[in-house]
Structures are given as structure tokens and as C-alpha cells.
Design an enzyme around this catalytic site. Structure first.
Site, short mmCIF file in Angstrom:
data_model
loop_
_atom_site.label_atom_id
_atom_site.label_comp_id
_atom_site.label_asym_id
_atom_site.label_seq_id
_atom_site.Cartn_x
_atom_site.Cartn_y
_atom_site.Cartn_z
N ARG A 54 1.01 -1.16 0.08
CA ARG A 54 0.03 0.05 0.18
C ARG A 54 0.67 1.25 -0.06
O ARG A 54 0.36 2.22 -0.65
CB ARG A 54 -1.06 0.01 1.31
CG ARG A 54 -1.48 1.34 1.50
CD ARG A 54 -3.11 0.96 2.06
NE ARG A 54 -2.99 0.25 3.43
CZ ARG A 54 -2.43 0.50 4.47
NH1 ARG A 54 -1.78 1.66 4.48
NH2 ARG A 54 -2.43 -0.36 5.57
N TYR A 107 -13.70 21.75 -11.33
CA TYR A 107 -14.43 20.52 -11.57
C TYR A 107 -15.41 20.31 -10.60
O TYR A 107 -15.15 20.35 -9.19
CB TYR A 107 -13.34 19.31 -11.41
CG TYR A 107 -13.65 18.07 -11.78
CD1 TYR A 107 -14.26 17.33 -13.04
CD2 TYR A 107 -13.31 17.09 -10.66
CE1 TYR A 107 -14.56 16.28 -13.04
CE2 TYR A 107 -13.71 15.78 -10.90
CZ TYR A 107 -14.20 15.36 -12.19
OH TYR A 107 -14.67 14.00 -12.26
N ASP A 179 -5.08 22.11 -10.65
CA ASP A 179 -5.63 20.88 -11.28
C ASP A 179 -4.89 21.12 -12.97
O ASP A 179 -5.42 22.14 -13.31
CB ASP A 179 -7.01 20.84 -11.25
CG ASP A 179 -7.58 19.23 -11.76
OD1 ASP A 179 -7.02 19.32 -13.02
OD2 ASP A 179 -8.63 19.07 -11.40
N LYS A 204 -7.50 10.72 -17.60
CA LYS A 204 -7.72 11.46 -18.91
C LYS A 204 -6.75 11.08 -19.97
O LYS A 204 -6.39 10.05 -20.15
CB LYS A 204 -7.95 13.02 -18.69
CG LYS A 204 -8.87 13.14 -17.40
CD LYS A 204 -10.24 12.86 -18.01
CE LYS A 204 -11.29 12.86 -16.70
NZ LYS A 204 -11.49 14.00 -16.02
C1 LIG Z 1 -11.97 13.96 -14.39
C2 LIG Z 1 -11.25 15.03 -13.86
C3 LIG Z 1 -11.06 15.11 -12.44
C4 LIG Z 1 -11.19 13.61 -11.82
O1 LIG Z 1 -10.45 12.42 -12.15
P1 LIG Z 1 -11.14 10.89 -11.87
O2 LIG Z 1 -9.69 10.15 -12.24
O3 LIG Z 1 -12.42 11.08 -12.79
O4 LIG Z 1 -11.40 11.04 -10.39
C5 LIG Z 1 -10.31 16.02 -11.92
N1 LIG Z 1 -9.97 17.32 -12.35
C6 LIG Z 1 -10.37 17.30 -13.94
C7 LIG Z 1 -9.95 18.51 -14.39
C8 LIG Z 1 -11.13 16.22 -14.69
O5 LIG Z 1 -11.52 16.55 -15.67
#
Ligand SMILES: *Cc1c(COP(=O)(O)O)cnc(C)c1O
Length: 391
Positions: A54, A107, A179, A204
Site C-alpha cells: 500500500r 471540476y 489541477d 484522462k
Molecule cells: C476527470 C477530472 C478529474 C477527476 O478525475 P477522476 O480520475 O475521474 O477522479 C479531476 N479534474 C479534472 C479537471 C477532471 O477533468
């Protein structure tokens, strides 16, 4: 070394693995110690080395090393999703009584985490206008402990003045978190612009094939990394080893994929700009877009994600267009190889700013299909929209 080259070389060492190009995937929980002394030695540095699955394996270390090299900074923590990366870094930087400045165009699940669990923990959030730049200084309070950025803004693509905001926060000793999922470290590197923690939803573009959930946070310095890692360990979070493998594999082709996503998105955006059904295409890489100047100043590329506002039509017309799409799928997320189209309502998740254009708002993800086929799919969609609007 150029970033494209780093994507190929970082986080792997074929000579250490019988010459095999890719690092091995370690499936691990228990790690055996040869002696009591070795066990005691390992426990002195709980975030280093390998002592329990972990906490980290050579596979997570390879992914984290590659991402750190791309983003700059001290070290990364891999996490099971992008949202887990966001919640972990917020919990690592804030405690009861603290105040958070959160960008209004975050988000939506990030917003919900602030409005729900953080509030219940006694952490207050003020949402701020993504375009306020250095004026954010006026919102900083003595108890403000973090400023959170996301640029371009979710759904509406506002570009933030990241260096100005990071400098204002730094002057007051406030941590900044960004982010950076949209740009990936290939097209923007927040740490180089003064940010302390960078979030990637590797789900993504980094993974890039719509087949894994993965997140990470890269910390600028050692102290930040330790806070972050301690929180991830305390919460019991770790990324799955198969997902880490897919993330590492995705990184290798990121530059080639993003270049194609970008090119196709711009081709579609320019075609859509000429359509009579479209009021406005929202894409910061388009000259004339209100966010274009800051985007040109700070970013070195764009991706496949953008949006358009349609001229007001009955909802049934939008439904007819979207329900009949052949290549554009309808679904959440983006960054995979396939094109997506999604009706969204940006005005429902804004509180510090307003979104007054209550016309149909469509988000598009341009995949790796040929742009001619995508345009034909959109053209047929507009025919359905017009036919339904007329009836
Ligand atoms: C999709 C997304 C997230 C979250 O990612 P997950 O892997 O789906 O939890 C966070 N920030 C942005 C800008 C996103 O597009």
C-alpha cells in the site's frame, strides 16, 4: 532534454530488468525482510523504499518518477483517481478553522468536496472568479491556508493568471494547488509558474484509452511531499498496480496523441465557427477567444476538449442531434482516443461568477478519428437539429 523525449525516457531502467524496455509490474502486499535489523531500518523512513504494498512498489515509484520529471518538483504521490488526488491534497494542506480559496470554475466534484466534507470538518471555502488574477490578494485572510486553481476552467475554459495568483499566495505564505489535467505537464507546468502542488487526473490523457482510473499529485518541495504522502498513507489510499502500468504506458505516447487531439479539435472548432446553428465556439487556442492571450503567454499547446454554444432551439432539437451521433459518444470524462459530445449546464456549478447565456451548451472531445468523418457526423447532427426545430 525536450519534454517529448523525457516522456519516453523517464521512469524506466531497462539495464536493471534484463534489458526489457518497460519496468516490471509488481503485484504486492507483503514485502519480506531478511532480518529484524533490516525491518527496523526500513521503519525509520516510512515513505522511502519498499516495505508494504500500500505504501509503494517499484511500479508506483516508476510512474511517480516519470510524472515528477515531467512536472518538475520534488516528488509525486500516485492515487486511485483524479478526485482522490484532489481530496488528498486538500486534506493535507487544510485543517479545522482554516480557510480555502477555490476557483469558481473547478471540476464540480471538487466544489462538492468543499461544500460537503470540508465544510463539515470546519474548513471554510470562498469561491473566487477565475479571471481575478493578482486581485486575489484581497481575498486572502490570516486563516487562508490554500488557494486552489484549475486552468482552463471546467466546462467554460477560463484561463487563470497562474503566475500572478501563485505570487500573491506565496507572499502571504499560502499554499497553491492546481489541477493541471487539461494541459498535462506537456503543455503547462504549474510548478515552474510558482504553484506548490499539481494535480493530475491521469484517467484522462495520461492513461489516454478510457480504460483506467488513476490520479497523482506532484509536490514542489520535500516538506510538501511529506505532508501529502502522510495524508495518503493515513487515508489508506494507493493506486492499483495495473492502473499504474497503464498510466506509465500512456505517458510514452502522450506527445503524439495530444498533438493529434489538438489538431483535430482546432479543425472542428473552425468548422463549427462557420455554422449558422452556433453562437460561439469556446476554445482558448482560437484567436479571438477572450482567454486566448493568457493561453498563448503560458501554454505550449491545447488538447481535444472545447465547447460550443448553440443558438436557442427547443430541447428536442438538441436531443435529436445528440441521440443520433454515430462517432461522438455521450459520456463523462475525456482524454481517451474516442470522440465525445455532452450537453452540460455550466451555470449550475457557479457561485462567485454568473453564466448568463442559458442557450444549449455542448462540450466536445475530439478523439483520434479522422476529422473528415467527425465533421460529417456533426453535419448530420445539425440536419437532425434543424429538422426537429422546424417541426
Ligand atoms: C476527470 C477530472 C478529474 C477527476 O478525475 P477522476 O480520475 O475521474 O477522479 C479531476 N479534474 C479534472 C479537471 C477532471 O477533468
Amino acid at each position: 532534454m525536450k519534454k517529448d523525449t523525457k516522456l519516453v525516457t523517464s521512469g524506466r531502467d531497462p539495464a536493471a530488468h534484463a534489458g526489457i524496455v518497460n519496468p516490471p509490474v509488481y503485484h504486492a502486499s507483503t514485502v519480506l525482510f531478511p532480518s529484524v535489523a533490516a525491518l527496523r531500518e526500513a521503519m525509520k523512513k516510512p515513505f522511502e523504499g519498499v516495505y508494504y504494498g500500500r505504501i509503494g512498489t517499484p511500479t508506483s515509484a516508476a510512474f511517480e518518477e516519470a510524472l515528477t520529471e515531467m512536472e518538475g518538483g520534488y516528488r509525486a504521490v500516485s492515487l486511485p483517481s483524479g478526485l482522490a488526488a484532489i481530496t488528498t491534497v486538500l486534506l493535507a494542506t487544510l485543517k479545522a478553522g482554516d480557510h480555502l480559496l477555490m476557483v469558481d470554475t473547478a471540476y464540480n466534484p471538487t466544489r462538492k468536496f468543499c461544500e460537503g466534507p470540508l465544510k463539515e470538518l470546519g474548513i471554510e471555502t470562498t469561491f473566487y472568479d477565475p479571471l481575478m488574477g493578482a486581485r486575489i490578494a484581497a481575498l486572502l485572510r490570516p486563516e487562508t491556508k490554500a488557494v486552489y486553481l484549475e486552468s482552463p476552467g471546467s466546462l467554460t475554459f477560463e484561463i487563470q493568471d497562474v503566475p500572478a495568483i501563485a505570487a500573491a499566495a506565496k507572499e502571504r505564505g499560502v499554499a497553491t494547488i492546481m489541477d493541471n489535467t487539461w494541459a498535462t505537464p506537456l503543455y503547462f507546468q504549474p510548478i515552474r509558474h510558482g504553484v506548490d502542488f499539481v494535480v493530475q487526473a491521469a484517467t484522462k490523457y495520461i492513461t489516454g484509452h478510457s480504460d483506467a482510473m488513476l490520479g497523482a499529485v506532484v509536490a514542489r518541495n520535500e516538506a510538501g511531499f511529506h505532508r501529502l504522502k502522510a495524508m495518503a498513507v493515513a487515508l489508506g489510499l494507493c493506486a492499483g498496480v495495473q492502473e499504474l502500468f497503464l498510466g506509465l504506458r500512456g505517458l510514452r505516447s502522450l506527445a503524439a496523441r495530444l498533438a493529434r487531439h489538438q489538431e483535430t479539435a482546432l479543425t472542428l472548432a473552425r468548422w463549427l465557427q462557420k455554422r449558422p446553428e452556433v453562437t460561439r465556439v469556446i476554445h482558448p487556442a482560437l484567436p479571438g477567444d477572450p482567454n486566448h492571450e493568457l493561453w498563448i503567454r503560458d501554454f505550449t499547446g491545447a488538447n481535444g476538449l472545447f465547447a460550443m454554444i448553440l443558438k436557442p432551439v427547443p430541447d428536442a432539437a438538441v436531443v435529436a442531434m445528440l441521440d443520433g451521433m454515430k462517432l461522438f459518444g455521450m459520456g463523462f470524462s475525456w482524454g481517451g482516443y474516442e470522440s465525445l459530445i455532452l450537453p452540460v449546464d455550466p451555470w449550475i456549478s457557479r457561485s462567485a461568477t454568473t453564466w448568463s447565456e442559458k442557450a444549449p451548451y455542448i462540450r466536445i472531445h475530439a478523439g483520434l478519428e479522422h476529422p473528415d468523418d467527425l465533421i460529417a457526423d456533426l453535419e448530420a447532427g445539425f440536419e437532425r437539429l434543424n429538422a426537429t426545430a422546424r417541426t
